[in-house]
Design a protein around this motif. Sequence first.
Motif, PDB file in Angstrom:
ATOM      1  N   LEU A  82      -3.537 -12.639  19.249  1.00  0.00           N
ATOM      2  CA  LEU A  82      -4.187 -12.283  17.950  1.00  0.00           C
ATOM      3  C   LEU A  82      -5.702 -12.346  18.196  1.00  0.00           C
ATOM      4  O   LEU A  82      -6.099 -12.695  19.000  1.00  0.00           O
ATOM      5  CB  LEU A  82      -3.997 -13.638  16.837  1.00  0.00           C
ATOM      6  CG  LEU A  82      -2.431 -14.148  16.655  1.00  0.00           C
ATOM      7  CD1 LEU A  82      -2.756 -15.196  15.750  1.00  0.00           C
ATOM      8  CD2 LEU A  82      -1.913 -12.962  15.992  1.00  0.00           C
ATOM      9  N   SER A 121      -9.904 -12.783  21.256  1.00  0.00           N
ATOM     10  CA  SER A 121      -8.542 -12.710  21.359  1.00  0.00           C
ATOM     11  C   SER A 121      -7.941 -14.014  22.123  1.00  0.00           C
ATOM     12  O   SER A 121      -8.351 -14.278  23.116  1.00  0.00           O
ATOM     13  CB  SER A 121      -8.132 -11.437  22.285  1.00  0.00           C
ATOM     14  OG  SER A 121      -8.707 -10.349  21.412  1.00  0.00           O
ATOM     15  N   GLY A 153      -3.041  -9.215  14.014  1.00  0.00           N
ATOM     16  CA  GLY A 153      -2.185  -9.125  15.204  1.00  0.00           C
ATOM     17  C   GLY A 153      -0.682  -8.952  14.391  1.00  0.00           C
ATOM     18  O   GLY A 153      -0.726  -8.840  13.277  1.00  0.00           O
ATOM     19  N   PHE A 187      -0.364  -8.769  18.748  1.00  0.00           N
ATOM     20  CA  PHE A 187      -0.352  -7.650  19.726  1.00  0.00           C
ATOM     21  C   PHE A 187       0.460  -8.066  21.215  1.00  0.00           C
ATOM     22  O   PHE A 187       0.418  -9.419  21.407  1.00  0.00           O
ATOM     23  CB  PHE A 187      -1.751  -7.351  20.164  1.00  0.00           C
ATOM     24  CG  PHE A 187      -2.518  -6.857  18.953  1.00  0.00           C
ATOM     25  CD1 PHE A 187      -2.425  -5.918  18.250  1.00  0.00           C
ATOM     26  CD2 PHE A 187      -3.860  -7.647  18.406  1.00  0.00           C
ATOM     27  CE1 PHE A 187      -3.145  -5.415  17.022  1.00  0.00           C
ATOM     28  CE2 PHE A 187      -4.510  -7.479  17.397  1.00  0.00           C
ATOM     29  CZ  PHE A 187      -4.207  -6.183  16.734  1.00  0.00           C
TER      30      PHE A 187
END
Length: 332
Positions: free
Chosen positions: A125, A136, A178, A180
């Motif tokens: 995220l 991230s 997200g 991702f």
Amino acid sequence: MTTFFFDGQAYDAKKGESVLDTIVRSGNPINYSCKKGACKTCLVQHVGGQLPVGAQRGLSVRLKTHKYLCACQCAPVEGLKLKAVMAQDLFMGARLLSRVLLTNNTMKLVVKLSEMMDCKPGQYLHIRRFDGLTRSYAIARVLEGNIIELHINRKYNGQFSGWLFNTASIGEKLLVQGPFGQCRYLNDYQQDKLIVIGHGAGIGAALGIVEQALAQGHVGEIYLYHGARNVAELYLNKHCLALMMAHQQLTYTACITGSGAIGSVDARCVQAQPSELAASQHPVKPNNRIFLCGEPAAVVKAQQQVFLAGFNVANIHVLPFEYKDLRVVSRG
């Protein structure tokens, strides 16, 4: 030349350029970082013209539904119309529920999202704080549909990690974007042999992938390795050993990568690089699937090792804890 439009302005793309390439070459500001479609920093919205094939590859259903695409992965087509995306449109609200120190430099963070999110351990995220600073972090566990556990490393002079360790308070409001990444367990893998390696705090996501597989009734063998510099960093050792005792198909090995003495932690603790050990212990077969989680240098090196050992590149899933500073100007 191919002419497309971004925020109402016409751009002429040269042969082989992506939408992002053309906008950057024109000198106009646009957020981007990796230029590989991984970080999702360069998202824009499709508002007209033909949607290019592949422009939405790797995006979540939520992003596709809102007609977002990655400018770096979008090959311009004549008459394509795009517009910039407001940051608030890409993020959802969240708040900090708890912080637990796991080691001197590793913390377990639990956040509650304002909406339900379809995410899995091994994905990551983007988390933004009050002043816009964004980093991230990998998902270790999904405790409920909207409650996420993250394992955070303290970075030397790290603005965001330093704030999380020293300043952020319970109830702190955050923004989250997200999920991702493709380093996650799927039902299609049920018959495969899973080789899951967590370097450092990567063991959080690695263990989460293993627990997800077990929860979904994985049939094949599972091998979990934790690479740590010393015994003190084996913060999930007892949990992993207990999980192995409860599941016959799971084998766990702790690997000390530093030069210090191992001591008598457990018979399954060895002095070795986990990727080298895994490559030597598992002859290459079509159904071998490997997951690598942790610091970028360790993950990239391990990825090279297992690839050279003969593992199918399509069966190598990586989650490097890359520093993603979401900025307008590239990091050179």
